[in-house]
Design a protein around this motif. Structure first.
Motif, short mmCIF file in Angstrom:
data_model
loop_
_atom_site.label_atom_id
_atom_site.label_comp_id
_atom_site.label_asym_id
_atom_site.label_seq_id
_atom_site.Cartn_x
_atom_site.Cartn_y
_atom_site.Cartn_z
N VAL A 193 39.15 5.07 -12.03
CA VAL A 193 40.07 6.18 -11.23
C VAL A 193 40.95 6.74 -12.00
CG1 VAL A 193 41.73 6.42 -9.29
CG2 VAL A 193 40.18 4.38 -9.25
N VAL A 194 41.49 6.58 -13.44
CA VAL A 194 42.47 7.50 -14.17
C VAL A 194 41.55 8.39 -14.59
CG1 VAL A 194 43.70 7.81 -15.54
CG2 VAL A 194 44.67 5.73 -14.63
N ARG A 195 39.98 8.21 -14.72
CA ARG A 195 39.09 9.10 -15.35
C ARG A 195 38.48 10.84 -14.40
NH1 ARG A 195 37.63 4.64 -18.26
NH2 ARG A 195 36.01 4.52 -16.89
N GLU A 196 38.07 10.11 -12.97
CA GLU A 196 38.53 10.15 -12.26
C GLU A 196 38.95 11.64 -11.81
OE1 GLU A 196 36.05 8.01 -9.70
OE2 GLU A 196 34.66 7.46 -11.36
N ASP A 197 39.57 10.86 -11.65
CA ASP A 197 41.25 11.99 -10.78
C ASP A 197 42.57 11.50 -10.59
OD1 ASP A 197 42.99 12.76 -8.31
OD2 ASP A 197 40.89 13.05 -6.88
N PRO A 198 43.14 11.54 -11.71
CA PRO A 198 44.15 11.18 -12.01
C PRO A 198 45.15 10.63 -11.27
CG PRO A 198 43.99 12.46 -14.06
CD PRO A 198 42.64 12.86 -12.63
N ALA A 199 45.40 11.78 -9.84
CA ALA A 199 46.33 12.26 -8.52
C ALA A 199 46.12 10.87 -7.63
CB ALA A 199 46.02 12.75 -7.85
N LYS A 200 45.02 10.54 -8.23
CA LYS A 200 44.84 9.04 -6.60
C LYS A 200 45.01 8.02 -8.06
CE LYS A 200 41.16 10.82 -4.51
NZ LYS A 200 39.57 10.26 -3.87
N ALA A 201 45.77 7.80 -8.44
CA ALA A 201 45.67 6.95 -9.87
C ALA A 201 47.23 5.93 -9.63
CB ALA A 201 46.29 7.02 -11.07
N GLN A 202 48.23 6.71 -8.82
CA GLN A 202 49.34 6.33 -8.08
C GLN A 202 49.51 5.89 -6.95
OE1 GLN A 202 51.91 6.27 -10.08
NE2 GLN A 202 52.94 5.04 -8.56
N TYR A 203 48.53 6.40 -5.98
CA TYR A 203 48.17 5.20 -4.88
C TYR A 203 47.23 4.56 -5.30
CZ TYR A 203 46.70 4.49 0.02
OH TYR A 203 45.76 4.08 0.67
N ILE A 263 47.23 2.22 -7.66
CA ILE A 263 48.18 1.22 -8.23
C ILE A 263 49.33 0.71 -6.91
CG2 ILE A 263 50.66 0.53 -9.73
CD1 ILE A 263 49.32 3.40 -11.83
N ASN A 264 49.60 1.75 -6.15
CA ASN A 264 50.50 1.19 -5.31
C ASN A 264 49.31 0.14 -4.39
OD1 ASN A 264 52.37 2.42 -5.83
ND2 ASN A 264 51.87 4.14 -4.66
N GLN A 265 48.63 0.46 -4.04
CA GLN A 265 47.18 -0.71 -2.87
C GLN A 265 46.86 -1.84 -3.70
OE1 GLN A 265 46.48 0.08 0.14
NE2 GLN A 265 47.81 1.85 -0.01
N LEU A 266 47.20 -1.76 -5.44
CA LEU A 266 47.21 -2.59 -6.28
C LEU A 266 47.23 -3.76 -6.25
CD1 LEU A 266 44.39 -4.31 -8.66
CD2 LEU A 266 45.66 -2.81 -10.24
N SER A 267 49.04 -3.05 -6.53
CA SER A 267 49.87 -4.00 -6.38
C SER A 267 50.07 -5.01 -5.23
CB SER A 267 51.30 -3.59 -6.60
OG SER A 267 51.62 -2.74 -5.89
N LYS A 268 49.94 -4.42 -4.17
CA LYS A 268 50.04 -4.98 -2.87
C LYS A 268 48.67 -6.51 -2.78
CE LYS A 268 50.85 -0.97 0.86
NZ LYS A 268 50.24 -0.17 1.44
N ALA A 297 40.04 -3.59 -0.42
CA ALA A 297 38.58 -3.03 0.08
C ALA A 297 38.61 -0.86 -0.32
CB ALA A 297 37.80 -2.89 1.06
N ALA A 298 40.30 -0.93 0.38
CA ALA A 298 40.16 0.26 0.70
C ALA A 298 40.25 0.72 -1.64
CB ALA A 298 42.21 0.58 1.33
N LEU A 299 40.61 -0.08 -2.73
CA LEU A 299 40.83 0.49 -3.19
C LEU A 299 39.48 0.29 -4.14
CD1 LEU A 299 43.06 -2.33 -4.90
CD2 LEU A 299 43.53 -0.29 -4.86
N LEU A 300 38.04 -0.02 -3.86
CA LEU A 300 36.99 0.11 -3.60
C LEU A 300 36.56 1.29 -3.25
CD1 LEU A 300 35.57 -3.57 -3.73
CD2 LEU A 300 35.82 -2.42 -5.83
N LYS A 301 36.67 1.66 -1.98
CA LYS A 301 36.22 2.18 -1.64
C LYS A 301 36.64 3.75 -2.05
CE LYS A 301 34.72 4.74 2.16
NZ LYS A 301 32.98 4.42 2.46
N MET A 302 38.17 3.63 -2.78
CA MET A 302 38.57 4.94 -3.64
C MET A 302 37.80 5.66 -4.39
SD MET A 302 42.04 4.40 -3.44
CE MET A 302 42.48 5.47 -4.49
N ARG A 303 36.97 4.50 -5.37
CA ARG A 303 36.47 4.64 -6.10
C ARG A 303 35.48 5.10 -5.72
NH1 ARG A 303 35.48 0.21 -11.12
NH2 ARG A 303 33.96 2.02 -12.72
N HIS A 304 34.56 4.69 -4.38
CA HIS A 304 33.03 4.43 -4.70
C HIS A 304 32.86 5.58 -3.65
CE1 HIS A 304 31.92 1.43 -7.42
NE2 HIS A 304 32.76 0.28 -6.99
N GLU A 305 33.80 5.48 -2.91
CA GLU A 305 33.99 6.82 -1.35
C GLU A 305 32.98 6.24 -0.63
OE1 GLU A 305 33.53 10.63 -3.25
OE2 GLU A 305 36.08 10.26 -3.96
#
Length: 337
Positions: A177-187, A189-194, A221-229
């Motif tokens: 995610v960081v490589r593809e879209d750094p702007a989404k990385a913070q979101y 991380i927040n979801q990952l923390s949950k 699944a939301a995290l996976l959706k962010m990465r794989h759309e």
């Protein structure tokens, strides 16, 4: 419980030893030829037999355990003397009462001394049986305790394997995610923390409700959706009645990780994971299904996903997961409790 057993046993032995005299109630019976039935005498002999038997049980219940050669004569010897003294006193007093109020009979005290001797023998046999049963029960409880301790240790080891496995996969996804879209990385991380919070909060719980597990899976699944759309889709179709059923903590997430690891996940060939239910007799199963589109090569991994999950089911539910594969789908059945 032990005292009530001795009371009932004493009552049974007292009645059994004096039941023959009841047969003399009928004047034309065989027993009536040899003895005369007297209600007061029968009540007296039954009552003193009950009292003597109960005292024997209470005096000897914690003694004479184990084989004869291991008796501690400082303790067992005193008990033997006390029982002999009790026998002598009861026999002497009761024979005196018997002679004064009910007559002598064929035997001294109308056989009351012999009854006391039989009571000593029968009580000794019962105490031996009770001690054997107590030792067997104690051994059984100790074996259960050791088995539970072993299973708990084994389960903690399995959970210890699961956490690094999940952490490694999560960091791998984060790097993408960081490589593809750094702007989404913070979101991300927040979801990952949950997801991590759920994992850590349930660390001491072996079984969780299906509702809790699904909430964590949706976050993952939301995290996976962010990465794989559009390359990944999770479909959950379960009746509300099952949401209170139990299953091992973090059972569904490893299955999703396994599906992602071994299958093509692209917009052109999306990976579809569905979670449904199936009833088989009195048992209910979760069906976690993904479409089969295997990679041409398998990426390196720890190899503990499905094996770990099956071991945890074996320990916690004494059941195993069921894995099947068709030409189009990979299916894992998870028993619910």
């Amino acid at each position: 419980m032990g005292r009530m057993l001795y009371i009932y046993s004493s009552l049974f032995i007292a009645i059994a030893l004096n039941i023959a005299r009841l047969l003399a109630l009928k004047e034309d019976s065989v027993m009536a030829r040899y003895m005369h039935f007297n209600t007061g005498e029968w009540l007296f002999q039954t009552g003193v037999s009950f009292l003597f038997c109960l005292l024997v049980f209470l005096l000897a219940e914690h003694h004479f355990q184990g084989p004869f050669r291991k008796w501690k004569w400082g303790r067992e010897g005193r008990t033997v003397l006390l029982l002999l003294l009790l026998f002598f006193c009861f026999t002497t007093i009761c024979i005196g009462i018997q002679r004064r109020f009910f007559g002598q009979g064929l035997l001294p005290g109308n056989g009351i001394g012999i009854k006391f001797m039989l009571i000593l023998l029968l009580a000794g046999i019962e105490l031996k049986i009770v001690n054997i049963l107590r030792k067997a029960r104690s051994s059984e409880l100790e074996n259960v305790r050791l088995r539970n301790a072993h299973l708990k240790t084994e389960l903690e080891l399995l959970k210890g394997q699961l956490q690094p496995h999940f952490f490694f996969n999560a960091l791998s996804s984060l790097s993408g995610v960081v490589r593809e879209d750094p702007a989404k990385a913070q979101y991300y991380i927040n979801q990952l923390s949950k997801v991590f919070r759920y994992s850590l909060q349930r660390e001491d719980d072996h079984l969780v409700s299906l509702k809790e597990e699904l909430e964590a899976v949706r976050a993952y699944a939301a995290l996976l959706k962010m990465r794989h759309e559009a390359g990944f889709e999770l479909i959950i179709d379960l009746p509300d009645a099952l949401l209170t059923d139990k299953l091992p903590h973090m059972s569904l997430q490893p299955l999703m990780e396994n599906a992602l690891k071994h299958n093509v996940v692209t917009v052109a060939s999306p990976l579809l994971v569905s979670i449904t239910a199936e009833k088989n007799g009195n048992s209910t199963y979760l069906l976690v299904r993904n479409n089969l589109q295997p990679l041409s090569f398998y990426p390196p991994g720890t190899g503990i996903g499905l094996s770990n999950l099956n071991d945890r089911y074996r320990i916690l539910l004494e059941k195993e997961i069921n894995i099947s594969k068709t030409t189009t789908d990979f299916i894992v059945k998870l028993p619910l409790k």
